[in-house]
Design a protein around this motif. Structure first.
Motif, PDB file in Angstrom:
ATOM      1  N   HIS A   1       0.831  -1.204   0.000  1.00 13.78           N
ATOM      2  CA  HIS A   1       0.000   0.000   0.000  1.00 13.78           C
ATOM      3  C   HIS A   1       0.869   1.258   0.000  1.00 13.78           C
ATOM      4  CE1 HIS A   1      -4.189  -1.455   0.374  1.00 13.78           C
ATOM      5  NE2 HIS A   1      -3.598  -2.557   0.827  1.00 13.78           N
ATOM      6  N   ARG A   2       1.990   1.250   0.715  1.00 13.52           N
ATOM      7  CA  ARG A   2       2.873   2.424   0.685  1.00 13.52           C
ATOM      8  C   ARG A   2       3.421   2.637  -0.714  1.00 13.52           C
ATOM      9  NH1 ARG A   2       4.604   0.618   5.837  1.00 13.52           N
ATOM     10  NH2 ARG A   2       6.406  -0.454   4.941  1.00 13.52           N
ATOM     11  N   PHE A   3       3.839   1.551  -1.364  1.00 16.99           N
ATOM     12  CA  PHE A   3       4.325   1.673  -2.737  1.00 16.99           C
ATOM     13  C   PHE A   3       3.246   2.247  -3.646  1.00 16.99           C
ATOM     14  CE2 PHE A   3       4.026  -0.368  -6.908  1.00 16.99           C
ATOM     15  CZ  PHE A   3       5.149   0.181  -7.516  1.00 16.99           C
ATOM     16  N   ALA A   4       2.035   1.696  -3.571  1.00 16.03           N
ATOM     17  CA  ALA A   4       0.946   2.157  -4.439  1.00 16.03           C
ATOM     18  C   ALA A   4       0.632   3.618  -4.189  1.00 16.03           C
ATOM     19  CB  ALA A   4      -0.286   1.284  -4.215  1.00 16.03           C
ATOM     20  N   THR A   5       0.624   4.040  -2.938  1.00 10.78           N
ATOM     21  CA  THR A   5       0.321   5.433  -2.603  1.00 10.78           C
ATOM     22  C   THR A   5       1.344   6.380  -3.202  1.00 10.78           C
ATOM     23  OG1 THR A   5      -0.795   4.798  -0.561  1.00 10.78           O
ATOM     24  CG2 THR A   5       0.028   7.061  -0.698  1.00 10.78           C
ATOM     25  N   ARG A   6       2.618   5.991  -3.153  1.00  8.05           N
ATOM     26  CA  ARG A   6       3.672   6.875  -3.651  1.00  8.05           C
ATOM     27  C   ARG A   6       3.555   7.125  -5.149  1.00  8.05           C
ATOM     28  NH1 ARG A   6       8.021   4.100   0.361  1.00  8.05           N
ATOM     29  NH2 ARG A   6       7.809   5.629   2.033  1.00  8.05           N
ATOM     30  N   PHE A   7       2.965   6.193  -5.888  1.00 16.66           N
ATOM     31  CA  PHE A   7       2.863   6.349  -7.336  1.00 16.66           C
ATOM     32  C   PHE A   7       1.409   6.437  -7.804  1.00 16.66           C
ATOM     33  CE2 PHE A   7       7.030   4.397  -6.644  1.00 16.66           C
ATOM     34  CZ  PHE A   7       7.836   5.275  -7.348  1.00 16.66           C
ATOM     35  N   ASP A   8       0.500   6.745  -6.877  1.00 16.95           N
ATOM     36  CA  ASP A   8      -0.924   6.924  -7.207  1.00 16.95           C
ATOM     37  C   ASP A   8      -1.485   5.729  -7.968  1.00 16.95           C
ATOM     38  OD1 ASP A   8      -1.131   9.457  -6.001  1.00 16.95           O
ATOM     39  OD2 ASP A   8      -0.264  10.413  -7.767  1.00 16.95           O
ATOM     40  N   LEU A   9      -1.192   4.538  -7.479  1.00 17.97           N
ATOM     41  CA  LEU A   9      -1.665   3.305  -8.089  1.00 17.97           C
ATOM     42  C   LEU A   9      -2.700   2.634  -7.198  1.00 17.97           C
ATOM     43  CD1 LEU A   9       1.816   1.932  -9.205  1.00 17.97           C
ATOM     44  CD2 LEU A   9       0.026   2.784 -10.725  1.00 17.97           C
ATOM     45  N   ASP A  10      -3.561   1.840  -7.800  1.00 13.27           N
ATOM     46  CA  ASP A  10      -4.530   1.042  -7.058  1.00 13.27           C
ATOM     47  C   ASP A  10      -3.896  -0.315  -6.786  1.00 13.27           C
ATOM     48  OD1 ASP A  10      -6.575  -0.477  -6.036  1.00 13.27           O
ATOM     49  OD2 ASP A  10      -7.969  -0.107  -7.691  1.00 13.27           O
ATOM     50  N   PRO A  11      -3.624  -0.667  -5.517  1.00 15.73           N
ATOM     51  CA  PRO A  11      -2.944  -1.943  -5.257  1.00 15.73           C
ATOM     52  C   PRO A  11      -3.712  -3.150  -5.777  1.00 15.73           C
ATOM     53  CG  PRO A  11      -3.733  -0.931  -3.216  1.00 15.73           C
ATOM     54  CD  PRO A  11      -3.875   0.092  -4.284  1.00 15.73           C
ATOM     55  N   ALA A  12      -5.036  -3.038  -5.872  1.00 14.74           N
ATOM     56  CA  ALA A  12      -5.841  -4.170  -6.339  1.00 14.74           C
ATOM     57  C   ALA A  12      -5.599  -4.479  -7.811  1.00 14.74           C
ATOM     58  CB  ALA A  12      -7.320  -3.899  -6.098  1.00 14.74           C
ATOM     59  N   THR A  13      -5.075  -3.522  -8.566  1.00 19.58           N
ATOM     60  CA  THR A  13      -4.874  -3.723 -10.006  1.00 19.58           C
ATOM     61  C   THR A  13      -3.444  -4.136 -10.356  1.00 19.58           C
ATOM     62  OG1 THR A  13      -4.244  -1.415 -10.425  1.00 19.58           O
ATOM     63  CG2 THR A  13      -6.613  -1.948 -10.440  1.00 19.58           C
ATOM     64  N   LEU A  14      -2.565  -4.222  -9.375  1.00 21.79           N
ATOM     65  CA  LEU A  14      -1.154  -4.481  -9.660  1.00 21.79           C
ATOM     66  C   LEU A  14      -0.896  -5.969  -9.883  1.00 21.79           C
ATOM     67  CD1 LEU A  14       0.508  -2.108  -7.038  1.00 21.79           C
ATOM     68  CD2 LEU A  14       0.282  -1.748  -9.495  1.00 21.79           C
ATOM     69  N   ASP A  15      -0.116  -6.267 -10.891  1.00 15.43           N
ATOM     70  CA  ASP A  15       0.334  -7.632 -11.162  1.00 15.43           C
ATOM     71  C   ASP A  15       1.724  -7.788 -10.556  1.00 15.43           C
ATOM     72  OD1 ASP A  15       1.082 -10.100 -12.081  1.00 15.43           O
ATOM     73  OD2 ASP A  15       1.088  -9.549 -14.211  1.00 15.43           O
ATOM     74  N   LEU A  16       1.786  -8.369  -9.370  1.00 14.36           N
ATOM     75  CA  LEU A  16       3.053  -8.456  -8.656  1.00 14.36           C
ATOM     76  C   LEU A  16       4.068  -9.340  -9.375  1.00 14.36           C
ATOM     77  CD1 LEU A  16       1.765  -8.667  -4.978  1.00 14.36           C
ATOM     78  CD2 LEU A  16       2.929  -6.747  -6.070  1.00 14.36           C
ATOM     79  N   ASP A  17       3.612 -10.248 -10.203  1.00  7.96           N
ATOM     80  CA  ASP A  17       4.540 -11.126 -10.915  1.00  7.96           C
ATOM     81  C   ASP A  17       4.861 -10.607 -12.317  1.00  7.96           C
ATOM     82  OD1 ASP A  17       4.793 -13.166  -8.867  1.00  7.96           O
ATOM     83  OD2 ASP A  17       2.678 -13.580  -9.280  1.00  7.96           O
ATOM     84  N   GLY A  18       4.336  -9.436 -12.653  1.00  4.62           N
ATOM     85  CA  GLY A  18       4.641  -8.807 -13.926  1.00  4.62           C
ATOM     86  C   GLY A  18       5.759  -7.800 -13.781  1.00  4.62           C
ATOM     87  N   PRO A  19       6.040  -7.036 -14.834  1.00  5.49           N
ATOM     88  CA  PRO A  19       7.115  -6.038 -14.792  1.00  5.49           C
ATOM     89  C   PRO A  19       6.725  -4.816 -13.969  1.00  5.49           C
ATOM     90  CG  PRO A  19       5.932  -5.903 -16.862  1.00  5.49           C
ATOM     91  CD  PRO A  19       5.371  -7.089 -16.139  1.00  5.49           C
TER      92      PRO A  19
END
Length: 406
Positions: free
Chosen positions: A277-295
């Motif tokens: 969540h800290r990572f997503a907040t820093r880059f204005d991303l939605d953590p639910a949409t992130l593909d952790l195994d992608g680039p």
């Protein structure tokens, strides 16, 4: 060492971040390891879902630590946007006298909207304005700390002391002075700065003794250090130096196999974690949409909207260093935050020494969650290698810092 808060509440309902005994134990452990200082990050607000800094005010904690320690420095973070220079100069210099010359101040300008909302504003001032205010703020603090010329501390005959008003009138502040306190026995408290933007580098070059920096890759940290050194020479001449102290976390394994297991466990503990969540907040991303195994997503970039230029640049540098990084490995390694090193005691020691020898750092800021392992496993190896003090050489923070500059 940077003291970072723990969970807001434990399973049994206790709030460990308000237990002064925990702070005392960490400070005493840092002192036994002969570290320069304990360094408190701070914020004056909580973000969404309660994420953010939550613990006692550093300016109230440090006097308590001063009475429980003898040598380790005591550094408080205080924002130039949400306080006044006279109040801050007096508070830091009071801690300095209580600790007999061991105080420091970390300059921040505070970009967090959650903090602005606690100070009668829906949003923080623009970055340029915050840093103009910060520069004037630091200038006023310096004047106040120097407003008593004589090093006289044993008399209360104030009429005999050589002190003078500062009569400062600027864009943001009008301060008469002088301060109510005599000068520090270390000349002035040691000044730190934390900020990686152009304005942050200029502020550090003008006023700081050391920078709590984001150094996720060695090459990027070396470039930052060289750039800061050039800017410092422009402002203060060829002999001035600002120490670069990258923030770092450790995860230590006794063998290479254990290190690989710990790295695997950390990568697979990310889902819906505070780290994610800290990572997503820093880059204005939605953590639910992130593909952790992608680039690493293209949103990891530096822009005018970046809340922290330093963290954003650190993420960009790490992503560029290895295009094959998965997002999991990127985040666990410190992408969007401070560097995290996985290794054996020997490999980590080699890494730390190598960065210093190759000009990428002058030292490090070890986060409190890594401190016990650092003291137990790394400090003895640093002693063996002859690169870390066995005893403090001076009585003030500035004297001990001088060891880094020769």
């Amino acid at each position: 060492m940077n003291l970072i808060p723990g969970p807001l509440q434990t399973a049994d309902g206790r709030h460990p971040f308000i237990d002064i005994a925990d702070f005392v134990r960490s400070a005493q452990l840092a002192e036994r390891a002969k570290l320069d200082a304990v360094f408190f990050a701070d914020s004056q607000g909580l973000g969404p879902q309660g994420r953010g800094f939550a613990y006692l005010d550093p300016l109230t904690v440090l006097p308590a630590l001063a009475r429980e320690t003898e040598h380790v420095g005591l550094v408080a973070t205080a924002s130039t946007t949400y306080t006044e220079p006279y109040a801050l100069a007096r508070a830091i210099l009071s801690i300095d006298h209580i600790s007999h010359g061991r105080a420091g101040w970390n300059i921040i300008t505070t970009m967090d909207p959650a903090v602005a909302a606690n100070f009668n504003s829906p949003h923080p001032p623009p970055r340029e304005q915050r840093y103009r205010r910060a520069a004037e703020f630091a200038e006023v603090v310096d004047k106040l700390w120097d407003s008593w010329r004589d090093d006289v501390t044993e008399t209360w005959d104030l009429a005999r002391l050589d002190r003078a008003p500062i009569d400062h009138h600027g864009e943001f502040f009008s301060v008469a002075g002088p301060l109510q306190l005599p000068r520090s026995r270390q000349g002035r408290p040691v000044v730190f700065q934390a900020g990686g933007s152009e304005q942050g580098i200029e502020t550090a070059a003008r006023f700081a003794d050391a920078v709590f920096s984001v150094g996720v890759t060695e090459d990027a940290s070396r470039r930052y250090r060289e750039r800061l050194a050039k800017e410092t020479r422009t402002w203060r001449g060829d002999t001035a130096q600002v120490l670069v102290l990258p923030g770092i976390f450790f995860t230590i394994g006794s063998t290479e196999d254990e290190v690989r297991r710990l790295l695997h466990e950390a990568e697979h503990a990310l889902d819906d974690s505070d780290v994610l969540h800290r990572f997503a907040t820093r880059f204005d991303l939605d953590p639910a949409t992130l593909d952790l195994d992608g680039p690493v997503p293209p949103e990891v970039s530096v822009s005018d909207s970046s809340r922290s230029i330093g963290f954003a640049q650190g993420g960009v540098d790490l992503a560029a260093s290895d295009p094959a990084l998965t997002l999991r490995r990127f985040i666990v390694s410190g992408g969007g935050g401070h560097r995290r090193v996985f290794g054996t005691p020997g490999s980590i020691t080699d890494d730390l020494i190598g960065w210093v020898e190759r000009g990428a750092a002058d030292g490090y800021t070890v986060f409190v969650e890594s401190l016990p392992q650092f003291v137990e496993h790394i400090v003895p190896l640093l002693w063996e290698r002859g690169v870390h003090r066995h005893e403090y050489s001076g009585t003030t923070l500035r004297e001990n810092f001088a060891q880094h500059t020769g």
